[in-house]
Design a protein around this motif. Sequence first.
Motif, short mmCIF file in Angstrom:
data_model
loop_
_atom_site.label_atom_id
_atom_site.label_comp_id
_atom_site.label_asym_id
_atom_site.label_seq_id
_atom_site.Cartn_x
_atom_site.Cartn_y
_atom_site.Cartn_z
N VAL A 222 1.33 -1.12 0.05
CA VAL A 222 0.10 -0.12 0.09
C VAL A 222 0.77 1.26 -0.19
N THR A 223 1.81 1.02 0.65
CA THR A 223 2.72 2.28 1.22
C THR A 223 3.49 2.25 -0.95
N MET A 224 3.86 1.11 -0.84
CA MET A 224 4.97 1.36 -2.85
C MET A 224 3.60 1.82 -3.62
N LEU A 225 2.58 1.79 -3.08
CA LEU A 225 1.39 2.38 -4.42
C LEU A 225 1.75 3.90 -4.40
N GLU A 226 2.01 4.15 -3.15
CA GLU A 226 1.90 5.70 -2.69
C GLU A 226 3.23 6.54 -3.09
N ALA A 227 3.75 6.06 -3.50
CA ALA A 227 5.12 6.38 -3.51
C ALA A 227 5.56 5.83 -4.98
N ALA A 228 4.50 5.00 -5.70
CA ALA A 228 4.30 5.28 -7.26
C ALA A 228 3.42 6.20 -7.82
N GLN A 229 2.63 6.28 -7.65
CA GLN A 229 1.51 7.99 -7.71
C GLN A 229 1.89 8.57 -7.50
N ALA A 230 3.13 8.57 -7.26
CA ALA A 230 4.24 10.35 -6.29
C ALA A 230 5.36 10.16 -8.04
N GLY A 231 5.21 9.52 -8.41
CA GLY A 231 6.14 9.26 -9.51
C GLY A 231 7.85 8.88 -8.29
N ALA A 232 7.73 8.38 -7.64
CA ALA A 232 8.87 7.72 -7.46
C ALA A 232 9.50 7.10 -7.70
N GLY A 233 9.07 6.10 -8.99
CA GLY A 233 9.77 4.52 -9.45
C GLY A 233 8.47 3.75 -9.39
N ILE A 234 8.82 2.98 -10.70
CA ILE A 234 7.81 1.17 -11.06
C ILE A 234 7.93 0.41 -9.80
N ALA A 235 7.03 0.39 -9.46
CA ALA A 235 6.47 -1.00 -8.22
C ALA A 235 6.22 -2.25 -8.89
N LEU A 236 6.40 -3.29 -8.66
CA LEU A 236 6.39 -5.03 -8.76
C LEU A 236 5.36 -4.90 -7.71
N ALA A 237 4.05 -5.15 -8.11
CA ALA A 237 3.28 -5.22 -7.05
C ALA A 237 1.42 -6.53 -7.34
N PRO A 238 1.04 -6.73 -6.63
CA PRO A 238 -0.32 -7.54 -7.06
C PRO A 238 -1.18 -6.77 -7.59
N VAL A 239 -1.38 -7.17 -8.86
CA VAL A 239 -2.48 -5.88 -9.65
C VAL A 239 -3.37 -6.00 -9.59
N ASN A 240 -4.04 -7.57 -8.90
CA ASN A 240 -5.91 -7.36 -8.73
C ASN A 240 -6.05 -6.68 -7.38
N MET A 241 -5.30 -6.67 -6.40
CA MET A 241 -5.49 -5.52 -5.37
C MET A 241 -5.60 -4.54 -5.58
N PHE A 242 -5.23 -4.05 -6.88
CA PHE A 242 -4.99 -2.26 -6.81
C PHE A 242 -5.71 -2.37 -8.09
N THR A 243 -7.10 -2.59 -7.80
CA THR A 243 -7.81 -2.00 -9.01
C THR A 243 -8.01 -0.62 -8.78
N HIS A 244 -8.89 -0.55 -7.61
CA HIS A 244 -9.11 1.00 -7.32
C HIS A 244 -8.40 1.99 -8.10
N LEU A 245 -6.79 2.12 -7.94
CA LEU A 245 -6.16 2.69 -8.60
C LEU A 245 -6.02 2.97 -9.69
N LEU A 246 -6.24 1.64 -10.66
CA LEU A 246 -6.25 1.14 -12.03
C LEU A 246 -7.63 1.91 -12.41
N ASN A 247 -7.81 1.70 -11.76
CA ASN A 247 -9.83 2.32 -12.52
C ASN A 247 -9.66 3.70 -12.27
#
Length: 297
Positions: A222-247
């Motif tokens: 969850v914290t990693m995706l916060e960093a990814a949203q801020a442009g800090a880098g590219i996250a390797l994460a479980p896609v199905n847990m973040f469909t709300h961000l993808l949508n």
Amino acid sequence: MTRSYIPLNSLRAFEAAARHLSFTHAAIELNVTHSAISQQVKALEEHLHCQLFVRVSRGLMLTTEGENLLPVLNDSFDRIAGVLDRFSGTQAREKLKLGVVGTFATGFLLPRLEAFRRRYPHIDLQLSTHNNRVDPAAEGLDYTVRFGSGAWHGTDATFLCDAALSPLCSPALAAEIRTPPDVLNHTLLRSYRRDEWTAWLQAAGEAPPSPTHLVMVFDSSVTMLEAAQAGAGIALAPVNMFTHLLNSERIVRPFEAEISLGSYWLTKLQSRPETPAMRDFSGWLTGECEKTSGQVI
């Protein structure tokens, strides 16, 4: 074991009188007469062969024996009241302590909790999150949702769902990525598992990152995706847990390639007896996961 006689009415009268230091106030609380309280306390003193109160100018004062008895009764009556409060109508209320890895809690469980509570209103679910490193025995957990292989010592594990990993990043970074090797032009975000990016690049047919490549390590996706949203880098994460961000298009998935290094499991210690509440929750959660099997969560 045969218990000795317990004068419950006398103990209740004493406990109320000792809290108020007043027979009158105790009588009001218990809806009996002042005389009834006095008689019950006297009967208890005779039963215990000691004096529990001393009359003073301002009312009552506890003796040493009374001071020793009061906290024991307070605790006992509180525990009895707590058990009785768990009953609603004819169905007993039950508590369930659940520890959930944060990514699963945010990406799957929390959006469904209201549905669970409507279906099982008699279960008081106490939820805590962890970073996949948890001690169920020390924390008194009934169930724990973990990410891994399903093999934990002394633990029963029920499969919930896969957790395939794929790169996720901000739309701005995604615009700079055309092919898998392009991820190496950016900071790589990962969990404590060192081999994640190596495994993904190999699955994409590319060479692994160099040992000196800039990496940021997180104990929470969850914290990693916060960093990814801020442009800090590219996250390797479980896609199905973040469909709300993808949508919402706050996060982009630049490649379809994915790897699986583990799954989500519902676990319990083998030494922990299964309660009706645990069976209800297990059946509900596995059912919810089966509904999403083979589709985007």
